[in-house]
Every structure is written in structure tokens, then in C-alpha cells.
Design a protein around this motif. Structure first.
Motif, PDB file in Angstrom:
ATOM      1  N   LEU A  54       1.029  -1.413   0.342  1.00  0.00           N
ATOM      2  CA  LEU A  54      -0.040   0.118   0.167  1.00  0.00           C
ATOM      3  C   LEU A  54       1.025   0.932   0.484  1.00  0.00           C
ATOM      4  CD1 LEU A  54      -3.121  -0.837   2.722  1.00  0.00           C
ATOM      5  CD2 LEU A  54      -2.415  -0.889   0.276  1.00  0.00           C
ATOM      6  N   ALA A  55       1.881   0.946   0.463  1.00  0.00           N
ATOM      7  CA  ALA A  55       2.390   2.299   0.349  1.00  0.00           C
ATOM      8  C   ALA A  55       3.356   2.910  -0.588  1.00  0.00           C
ATOM      9  CB  ALA A  55       3.872   2.221   1.742  1.00  0.00           C
ATOM     10  N   LEU A  56       3.482   1.552  -1.261  1.00  0.00           N
ATOM     11  CA  LEU A  56       4.230   1.673  -2.956  1.00  0.00           C
ATOM     12  C   LEU A  56       3.404   2.614  -3.742  1.00  0.00           C
ATOM     13  CD1 LEU A  56       6.518  -1.711  -3.197  1.00  0.00           C
ATOM     14  CD2 LEU A  56       7.092   0.555  -2.790  1.00  0.00           C
ATOM     15  N   GLN A  57       2.713   1.484  -3.771  1.00  0.00           N
ATOM     16  CA  GLN A  57       1.158   2.118  -4.099  1.00  0.00           C
ATOM     17  C   GLN A  57       0.681   4.013  -3.858  1.00  0.00           C
ATOM     18  OE1 GLN A  57      -2.681   0.694  -3.416  1.00  0.00           O
ATOM     19  NE2 GLN A  57      -3.537   0.753  -5.295  1.00  0.00           N
ATOM     20  N   ALA A  58       0.699   3.756  -2.937  1.00  0.00           N
ATOM     21  CA  ALA A  58       0.534   5.181  -2.898  1.00  0.00           C
ATOM     22  C   ALA A  58       1.818   6.247  -3.182  1.00  0.00           C
ATOM     23  CB  ALA A  58       0.416   5.572  -1.375  1.00  0.00           C
ATOM     24  N   ALA A  59       2.589   5.659  -3.269  1.00  0.00           N
ATOM     25  CA  ALA A  59       4.169   6.731  -3.294  1.00  0.00           C
ATOM     26  C   ALA A  59       4.404   7.186  -5.398  1.00  0.00           C
ATOM     27  CB  ALA A  59       5.421   5.693  -2.514  1.00  0.00           C
ATOM     28  N   MET A  60       4.155   6.110  -6.217  1.00  0.00           N
ATOM     29  CA  MET A  60       4.471   6.103  -7.752  1.00  0.00           C
ATOM     30  C   MET A  60       2.968   6.792  -7.932  1.00  0.00           C
ATOM     31  SD  MET A  60       3.135   2.335  -7.433  1.00  0.00           S
ATOM     32  CE  MET A  60       1.340   1.632  -8.620  1.00  0.00           C
ATOM     33  N   THR A  61       3.310   7.386  -9.245  1.00  0.00           N
ATOM     34  CA  THR A  61       3.056   8.430  -9.890  1.00  0.00           C
ATOM     35  C   THR A  61       1.888   7.923 -10.741  1.00  0.00           C
ATOM     36  OG1 THR A  61       4.416   8.048 -11.577  1.00  0.00           O
ATOM     37  CG2 THR A  61       4.861   9.627 -10.038  1.00  0.00           C
ATOM     38  N   LEU A  62       2.043   6.322 -10.920  1.00  0.00           N
ATOM     39  CA  LEU A  62       0.832   6.068 -11.698  1.00  0.00           C
ATOM     40  C   LEU A  62       0.424   5.390 -11.841  1.00  0.00           C
ATOM     41  CD1 LEU A  62       3.365   6.242 -14.296  1.00  0.00           C
ATOM     42  CD2 LEU A  62       2.777   3.708 -14.834  1.00  0.00           C
ATOM     43  N   ALA A  63      -1.459   5.153 -11.681  1.00  0.00           N
ATOM     44  CA  ALA A  63      -2.414   5.296 -11.118  1.00  0.00           C
ATOM     45  C   ALA A  63      -2.472   3.176 -11.048  1.00  0.00           C
ATOM     46  CB  ALA A  63      -3.438   5.976 -11.488  1.00  0.00           C
ATOM     47  N   LEU A  64      -2.248   2.605 -10.372  1.00  0.00           N
ATOM     48  CA  LEU A  64      -2.019   1.455 -10.784  1.00  0.00           C
ATOM     49  C   LEU A  64      -3.245   0.734  -9.347  1.00  0.00           C
ATOM     50  CD1 LEU A  64       1.108  -0.321 -11.697  1.00  0.00           C
ATOM     51  CD2 LEU A  64      -0.513  -0.216 -13.623  1.00  0.00           C
ATOM     52  N   PRO A  65      -3.921  -0.982 -10.498  1.00  0.00           N
ATOM     53  CA  PRO A  65      -5.144  -1.193  -9.302  1.00  0.00           C
ATOM     54  C   PRO A  65      -3.475  -2.296  -7.794  1.00  0.00           C
ATOM     55  CG  PRO A  65      -4.669  -2.445 -11.449  1.00  0.00           C
ATOM     56  CD  PRO A  65      -4.451  -1.211 -11.609  1.00  0.00           C
ATOM     57  N   TYR A  66      -3.933  -1.896  -6.948  1.00  0.00           N
ATOM     58  CA  TYR A  66      -3.668  -3.165  -5.643  1.00  0.00           C
ATOM     59  C   TYR A  66      -3.232  -4.801  -6.559  1.00  0.00           C
ATOM     60  CZ  TYR A  66      -1.642  -5.580  -1.937  1.00  0.00           C
ATOM     61  OH  TYR A  66      -1.093  -5.546  -0.386  1.00  0.00           O
ATOM     62  N   ALA A  67      -4.214  -5.112  -6.781  1.00  0.00           N
ATOM     63  CA  ALA A  67      -3.629  -6.575  -7.758  1.00  0.00           C
ATOM     64  C   ALA A  67      -3.025  -6.425  -8.381  1.00  0.00           C
ATOM     65  CB  ALA A  67      -5.449  -6.406  -8.090  1.00  0.00           C
ATOM     66  N   GLN A  68      -2.362  -5.205  -8.912  1.00  0.00           N
ATOM     67  CA  GLN A  68      -1.386  -5.379 -10.120  1.00  0.00           C
ATOM     68  C   GLN A  68       0.394  -5.328  -8.693  1.00  0.00           C
ATOM     69  OE1 GLN A  68      -1.944  -2.690 -13.497  1.00  0.00           O
ATOM     70  NE2 GLN A  68       0.251  -4.068 -14.507  1.00  0.00           N
ATOM     71  N   VAL A  69       0.428  -4.288  -8.152  1.00  0.00           N
ATOM     72  CA  VAL A  69       1.045  -3.749  -7.411  1.00  0.00           C
ATOM     73  C   VAL A  69       1.319  -4.814  -6.113  1.00  0.00           C
ATOM     74  CG1 VAL A  69       1.784  -2.362  -5.123  1.00  0.00           C
ATOM     75  CG2 VAL A  69       0.526  -1.651  -7.838  1.00  0.00           C
ATOM     76  N   ASN A  70       0.828  -5.682  -6.076  1.00  0.00           N
ATOM     77  CA  ASN A  70       1.052  -7.064  -5.101  1.00  0.00           C
ATOM     78  C   ASN A  70       0.009  -8.597  -5.128  1.00  0.00           C
ATOM     79  OD1 ASN A  70       0.566  -8.520  -1.590  1.00  0.00           O
ATOM     80  ND2 ASN A  70       1.733  -8.774  -3.034  1.00  0.00           N
ATOM     81  N   PRO A  71       0.641  -9.208  -6.912  1.00  0.00           N
ATOM     82  CA  PRO A  71      -0.033 -10.215  -7.015  1.00  0.00           C
ATOM     83  C   PRO A  71      -0.358 -11.472  -5.655  1.00  0.00           C
ATOM     84  CG  PRO A  71       1.791  -9.974  -8.424  1.00  0.00           C
ATOM     85  CD  PRO A  71       1.502  -8.207  -7.496  1.00  0.00           C
ATOM     86  N   VAL A  72       0.713 -11.352  -6.005  1.00  0.00           N
ATOM     87  CA  VAL A  72      -0.030 -12.498  -5.003  1.00  0.00           C
ATOM     88  C   VAL A  72       0.532 -12.581  -2.481  1.00  0.00           C
ATOM     89  CG1 VAL A  72       1.691 -14.852  -3.820  1.00  0.00           C
ATOM     90  CG2 VAL A  72       1.066 -13.843  -6.109  1.00  0.00           C
ATOM     91  N   ALA A  73      -0.228 -12.141  -2.205  1.00  0.00           N
ATOM     92  CA  ALA A  73      -0.956 -11.672  -1.379  1.00  0.00           C
ATOM     93  C   ALA A  73      -0.683 -12.521  -0.164  1.00  0.00           C
ATOM     94  CB  ALA A  73      -1.635 -10.263  -1.311  1.00  0.00           C
ATOM     95  N   LEU A  74      -0.616 -12.724   0.845  1.00  0.00           N
ATOM     96  CA  LEU A  74      -0.837 -13.981   1.426  1.00  0.00           C
ATOM     97  C   LEU A  74      -0.621 -13.574   3.024  1.00  0.00           C
ATOM     98  CD1 LEU A  74       2.959 -15.721   0.055  1.00  0.00           C
ATOM     99  CD2 LEU A  74      -0.031 -16.524   0.013  1.00  0.00           C
ATOM    100  N   GLN A  75      -1.802 -13.595   3.504  1.00  0.00           N
ATOM    101  CA  GLN A  75      -2.074 -13.315   4.870  1.00  0.00           C
ATOM    102  C   GLN A  75      -1.500 -13.624   5.923  1.00  0.00           C
ATOM    103  OE1 GLN A  75      -6.049 -14.446   5.906  1.00  0.00           O
ATOM    104  NE2 GLN A  75      -6.222 -12.353   7.558  1.00  0.00           N
ATOM    105  N   PRO A  76      -0.228 -14.479   6.531  1.00  0.00           N
ATOM    106  CA  PRO A  76       0.335 -15.178   7.940  1.00  0.00           C
ATOM    107  C   PRO A  76       1.566 -14.073   7.212  1.00  0.00           C
ATOM    108  CG  PRO A  76      -0.155 -16.853   7.023  1.00  0.00           C
ATOM    109  CD  PRO A  76      -0.421 -16.183   5.990  1.00  0.00           C
TER     110      PRO A  76
END
Length: 225
Positions: A54-76
Motif C-alpha cells: 500500500l505504501a508503494l502504491q501511494a508513493a508511485m505516480t501511476l495509478a495501478l490497481p492493488y492487485a497489480q502492485v501486489n499480485p500474490v498476497a498471503l495473510q500470515p
């Protein structure tokens, strides 16, 4: 295509994301468009979102969806290969590299691919996150946490990067907490022994502000040939 760097660290919790955000802010200040991808993240909330991504997504200039910024999201918040096994899925360097290429071809001037943990974090029984950088064939920026043991950790990581056939483009000295004893001497030793330029020395900033941290980064050392 974009100029792309793989961001690795000398260990976990060294400030890879903080430094990545500082690099993105510095690039924005230089008039560059930016994007970032954290292909796999362990430690996600109930919505499947990771704090670092989320921090990376907020810092970059392109508006990419979260799923593209972090395609593999594991909970633990555990080692990615263990988290993936518990979730009944497997991690592949080729697949993760392919997901990164989508961001690399997004049109940004600068793209950062942030790893998880250090250079040899396993993806499975035969691959590590280093294999993602190898498949992509990109240069590496190393984040060094300025604390006891940093010289050994930094030199071993730099040796592993070279042994894998990749170029260490530069490194950032990050202070994630209290200033270590003999900070200046340790920094001087690292500058003499590491085979890449120091891109910046980021002090401890609380609360962290990527805009302030970016003022300590010199992008010219990696973007000006």
C-alpha cells in the motif's frame, strides 16, 4: 521500456519499503513517472492488503490497481514459501517475473520491484526470490540496515548478487532505529568494500516521511550514465 531495479535488503525489517518509497519520491521530484510492484507479500490484512504494498502504491505516480502492485498476497506474516504452502498454492519465479513485467511495461520511467526479506528468501524447495531478479535480468539496489552486523550482511549479499550474474547498481544506508555505535566508521568501511556507489544515507525518521527521506537520495548515480 522502463528503467527497472530490483530492491533487496540485507535482512528482513531493514527498511526496503521505506527506501523504495524514498526512491519513488526522488524520481517524482526529478520529473519521472514511477511504478512499483511487490510480487509477493506475506502479512496481509483481512482485505488481502499488505502495508508495504500500500505504501508503494501511494508513493508511485501511476495509478495501478492493488492487485497489480501486489499480485500474490498471503495473510500470515511468515516466510512466503511457508505461507504459500499453508494457503495451498505454490510460488514460481517465472510466474512472479511475468507479473512484474506487466508493471515494467506500464509506461513508467522508473519501476521498482521490491523483494521480501533478503536475497535468498525461498519461494519453494528449488527457487528463491533472487530467481525473480535473475529471470528479469535487472540491476539490483541493496538496502543496508545500519546496525550491528551490517558489514557482514552487506558483503555477503553483494557477493551473492554478483554470483548470480547480476549487477549491484547501488546501495542505500538506512537507519531503521537508534543510531548504531561507530556509525560513521561502519559506513566508511562499507563504502570502501562494496562494489557499488552509495546512493544515500537515510537517517531515522519518526514518523517516517518518504518525502523527507527522498532528500537524502542521489538518483543521478544510477540514472545518469
Amino acid at each position: 521500456m522502463s528503467t527497472t531495479f530490483f530492491i533487496t535488503g540485507t535482512d528482513t525489517e531493514v527498511g526496503k519499503t521505506a527506501v523504495s518509497c524514498a526512491l519513488l519520491h526522488a524520481a517524482r521530484a526529478a520529473g519521472l513517472t514511477t511504478a512499483a510492484v511487490k510480487p509477493v507479500a506475506a502479512g496481509c490484512d483481512a482485505n488481502g492488503h499488505n502495508e508495504d504494498a500500500l505504501a508503494l502504491q501511494a508513493a508511485m505516480t501511476l495509478a495501478l490497481p492493488y492487485a497489480q502492485v501486489n499480485p500474490v498476497a498471503l495473510q500470515p506474516a511468515i516466510a512466503p514459501h511457508i505461507a504459500a504452502a499453508r494457503a495451498g498454492c505454490s510460488l514460481s519465479a517465472d510466474r512472479l517475473a511475468g507479473l512484474c513485467r506487466g508493471v515494467m511495461h506500464s509506461g513508467a520511467d522508473l519501476v521498482l520491484v521490491e523483494g521480501a526479506g533478503g536475497w535468498r528468501v525461498p519461494l519453494g524447495p528449488r527457487e528463491t526470490l533472487a530467481d525473480v531478479a535473475i529471470v528479469l535480468g535487472v540491476d539490483v539496489i541493496m538496502v543496508v540496515a545500519m546496525r550491528l552486523g551490517c558489514i557482514n550482511h552487506a558483503l555477503l549479499t553483494a557477493e551473492a548478487i554478483r554470483a548470480d550474474g547480476l549487477r549491484l547498481a547501488g546501495w542505500v544506508a538506512n537507519t531503521p532505529g537508534a543510531t548504531m555505535a561507530c556509525h560513521a566508521e561502519n559506513l566508511d568501511t562499507l563504502q570502501h568494500l562494496l562494489p557499488a556507489p552509495l546512493l544515500g544515507e537515510v537517517p531515522f525518521i519518526a514518523p517516517f516521511d518518504a518525502g523527507i527521506a527522498s532528500q537524502y537520495i542521489d538518483l543521478d548515480k544510477i540514472l545518469t550514465k
